[in-house]
Scaffold this active site. Structure first.
Site, mmCIF file in Angstrom:
data_model
loop_
_atom_site.group_PDB
_atom_site.id
_atom_site.type_symbol
_atom_site.label_atom_id
_atom_site.label_comp_id
_atom_site.label_asym_id
_atom_site.label_seq_id
_atom_site.Cartn_x
_atom_site.Cartn_y
_atom_site.Cartn_z
ATOM 1 N N ALA A 8 0.812 -1.225 0.000
ATOM 2 C CA ALA A 8 0.000 0.000 0.000
ATOM 3 C C ALA A 8 0.840 1.268 0.000
ATOM 4 O O ALA A 8 0.289 2.368 -0.024
ATOM 5 C CB ALA A 8 -0.930 0.001 1.217
ATOM 6 N N GLY A 9 2.167 1.118 -0.003
ATOM 7 C CA GLY A 9 3.013 2.306 0.055
ATOM 8 C C GLY A 9 3.301 2.924 -1.298
ATOM 9 O O GLY A 9 4.014 3.929 -1.383
ATOM 10 N N GLY A 11 2.155 3.089 -5.875
ATOM 11 C CA GLY A 11 1.454 2.671 -7.083
ATOM 12 C C GLY A 11 0.020 2.199 -6.900
ATOM 13 O O GLY A 11 -0.834 2.922 -6.368
ATOM 14 N N ILE A 12 -0.239 0.979 -7.336
ATOM 15 C CA ILE A 12 -1.601 0.430 -7.327
ATOM 16 C C ILE A 12 -2.117 0.275 -5.895
ATOM 17 O O ILE A 12 -3.269 0.619 -5.605
ATOM 18 C CB ILE A 12 -1.621 -0.924 -8.089
ATOM 19 N N ALA A 63 5.655 -4.735 7.120
ATOM 20 C CA ALA A 63 5.815 -6.194 7.122
ATOM 21 C C ALA A 63 6.321 -6.670 5.774
ATOM 22 O O ALA A 63 6.030 -6.072 4.728
ATOM 23 C CB ALA A 63 4.479 -6.882 7.435
ATOM 24 N N TYR A 158 8.546 -13.689 -12.989
ATOM 25 C CA TYR A 158 7.360 -12.853 -12.739
ATOM 26 C C TYR A 158 6.107 -13.507 -13.341
ATOM 27 O O TYR A 158 5.058 -13.585 -12.687
ATOM 28 C CB TYR A 158 7.604 -11.473 -13.343
ATOM 29 N N ALA A 160 5.572 -16.650 -14.027
ATOM 30 C CA ALA A 160 5.218 -17.857 -13.271
ATOM 31 C C ALA A 160 4.525 -17.478 -11.956
ATOM 32 O O ALA A 160 3.522 -18.094 -11.562
ATOM 33 C CB ALA A 160 6.474 -18.680 -12.982
ATOM 34 N N ILE A 191 0.523 -0.327 -16.398
ATOM 35 C CA ILE A 191 -0.009 0.731 -15.537
ATOM 36 C C ILE A 191 1.125 1.672 -15.113
ATOM 37 O O ILE A 191 2.233 1.208 -14.794
ATOM 38 C CB ILE A 191 -0.665 0.112 -14.268
ATOM 39 N N THR A 193 3.186 3.289 -12.807
ATOM 40 C CA THR A 193 3.572 3.248 -11.389
ATOM 41 C C THR A 193 5.105 3.232 -11.324
ATOM 42 O O THR A 193 5.770 3.056 -12.361
ATOM 43 C CB THR A 193 3.068 1.956 -10.698
HETATM 44 P P1 NAD Z 1 5.127 -0.551 -6.995
HETATM 45 O O1 NAD Z 1 6.546 -0.944 -7.106
HETATM 46 O O2 NAD Z 1 4.743 0.870 -7.203
HETATM 47 O O3 NAD Z 1 4.520 -1.026 -5.587
HETATM 48 C C1 NAD Z 1 4.807 -2.263 -5.026
HETATM 49 C C2 NAD Z 1 4.799 -2.111 -3.507
HETATM 50 O O4 NAD Z 1 5.022 -3.411 -2.941
HETATM 51 C C3 NAD Z 1 5.916 -1.192 -2.979
HETATM 52 O O5 NAD Z 1 5.386 -0.246 -2.082
HETATM 53 C C4 NAD Z 1 6.857 -2.160 -2.259
HETATM 54 O O6 NAD Z 1 7.537 -1.579 -1.159
HETATM 55 C C5 NAD Z 1 5.896 -3.262 -1.830
HETATM 56 N N1 NAD Z 1 6.604 -4.510 -1.557
HETATM 57 C C6 NAD Z 1 7.600 -5.076 -2.288
HETATM 58 N N2 NAD Z 1 8.028 -6.195 -1.695
HETATM 59 C C7 NAD Z 1 7.285 -6.364 -0.567
HETATM 60 C C8 NAD Z 1 7.276 -7.330 0.476
HETATM 61 N N3 NAD Z 1 8.130 -8.359 0.477
HETATM 62 N N4 NAD Z 1 6.380 -7.177 1.482
HETATM 63 C C9 NAD Z 1 5.515 -6.124 1.507
HETATM 64 N N5 NAD Z 1 5.503 -5.165 0.547
HETATM 65 C C10 NAD Z 1 6.375 -5.288 -0.472
HETATM 66 O O7 NAD Z 1 4.375 -1.485 -8.047
HETATM 67 P P2 NAD Z 1 2.887 -1.444 -8.651
HETATM 68 O O8 NAD Z 1 3.031 -1.239 -10.100
HETATM 69 O O9 NAD Z 1 2.004 -0.579 -7.855
HETATM 70 O O10 NAD Z 1 2.500 -2.981 -8.440
HETATM 71 C C11 NAD Z 1 1.489 -3.418 -7.540
HETATM 72 C C12 NAD Z 1 1.099 -4.828 -7.949
HETATM 73 O O11 NAD Z 1 0.532 -4.790 -9.252
HETATM 74 C C13 NAD Z 1 2.278 -5.788 -8.021
HETATM 75 O O12 NAD Z 1 1.876 -7.059 -7.561
HETATM 76 C C14 NAD Z 1 2.583 -5.846 -9.505
HETATM 77 O O13 NAD Z 1 3.199 -7.060 -9.869
HETATM 78 C C15 NAD Z 1 1.188 -5.731 -10.076
HETATM 79 N N6 NAD Z 1 1.143 -5.288 -11.469
HETATM 80 C C16 NAD Z 1 1.631 -4.063 -11.834
HETATM 81 C C17 NAD Z 1 1.546 -3.686 -13.164
HETATM 82 C C18 NAD Z 1 2.045 -2.363 -13.660
HETATM 83 O O14 NAD Z 1 2.035 -2.148 -14.888
HETATM 84 N N7 NAD Z 1 2.465 -1.452 -12.810
HETATM 85 C C19 NAD Z 1 0.984 -4.552 -14.106
HETATM 86 C C20 NAD Z 1 0.502 -5.776 -13.691
HETATM 87 C C21 NAD Z 1 0.580 -6.133 -12.358
#
Ligand code: NAD
Length: 250
Positions: A8-9, A11-12, A63, A158, A160, A191, A193
């Protein structure tokens, strides 16, 4: 609605927190990066850290979702803080460690599987145990990726992990439906982020050219779908894998 959100810190995950809070949810923002989680809670008008937070207010938790002990402690802390089991649990924590299959190290494989797949297993299991033992209904929403369906060069680990999230979530939906717990996965496409900020501009331009709606998605586009899956408007939907891709790879 009381909703813990992993990742939650940023992007999505942050967009999901903002959207669910707007829907009236109390948000437990969880992240490996505790300061980033606290920043999300500040955006929601909450006090930041869960320590000293008034009962029932938005609160932040640090966590690592890939550590079983940390996830157990997290669920205990979250439930103590809110005095009830979570009704909506969203797993957004995820990482990439890209490399071609021929060169990928065991460590890059293990790390991505540990966070993206084992992390979702641990959070889903802990949330389901809390819900089943309390007899409360719930909605569990796991963020997968369109890459889990179609693959992507340089992302065997990723892809997998994200395909695994779909299978895990469908199986959880089968096992937990009779307890009133729905489980769905969301498959975002491309997306905007911090995760995709690392992608070279040439690749961004190429993929954007393949998206029927003509542009990358915003985190809020994914958060809108999560809010629907969290709500009773989706009360008869479980085991679904909802693509949020602007039509990419349909
Ligand atoms: P992001 O890097 O902005 O955010 C990911 C967050 O996860 C970060 O705040 C990070 O600190 C936290 N994190 C990483 N490892 C962790 C752990 N071990 N424990 C707890 N928190 C942890 O990425 P995002 O783009 O917002 O991605 C969010 C989700 O959406 C991810 O699962 C990503 O795989 C998925 N996703 C993203 C996209 C995209 O285009 N951005 C596309 C498909 C899926």
């Amino acid at each position: 609605m009381f909703s813990p959100i992993s990742g939650a810190g940023s992007g999505i995950g942050r967009a999901v927190g903002v959207r669910l809070a707007a829907e009236g949810a109390t948000v437990a923002a969880c992240d490996l990066d505790g300061a980033a989680a606290r920043e999300t809670v500040r955006l929601l008008g909450g006090p930041g850290s869960h320590e000293g937070a008034p009962r029932g207010a938005h609160a932040a938790f640090q966590a690592d979702v890939s550590e079983a002990g940390a996830v157990r402690r997290l669920l205990d802390q979250v439930q103590a803080c809110f005095s009830r089991p979570p009704s909506v649990v969203v797993s957004c924590a995820g990482i990439t460690r890209d490399e071609f299959l021929l060169q990928m190290s065991e460590d890059d494989w293990d790390k991505v599987i540990a966070v993206n797949l084992k992390g979702i297993f641990l959070v889903t299991q802990a949330a389901a145990q809390a819900l089943v033992s309390s007899g409360c209904p719930g909605s569990i929403i796991n963020i997968s990726s369109i890459v889990g369906k179609v693959g992507n060069v340089g992302q065997t680990n990723y892809a997998a992990s994200k395909a695994g999230v779909v299978g895990l979530t469908q199986t959880a939906a089968r096992e937990l439906g009779r307890h009133g717990i729905r489980c769905n996965s969301v498959l975002p496409g491309f997306i905007k982020t911090p995760m995709t900020q690392k992608v070279p501009q040439k690749v961004l331009d190429k993929v954007t050219g393949m998206i029927p709606v003509g542009h990358m998605g915003d985190p809020e586009d994914v958060a809108d779908v999560v809010a629907f899956l969290a709500s009773e408007d989706s009360g008869y939907i479980t085991g679904a894998s909802v693509e949020v891709t602007g039509g990419l790879f349909m």
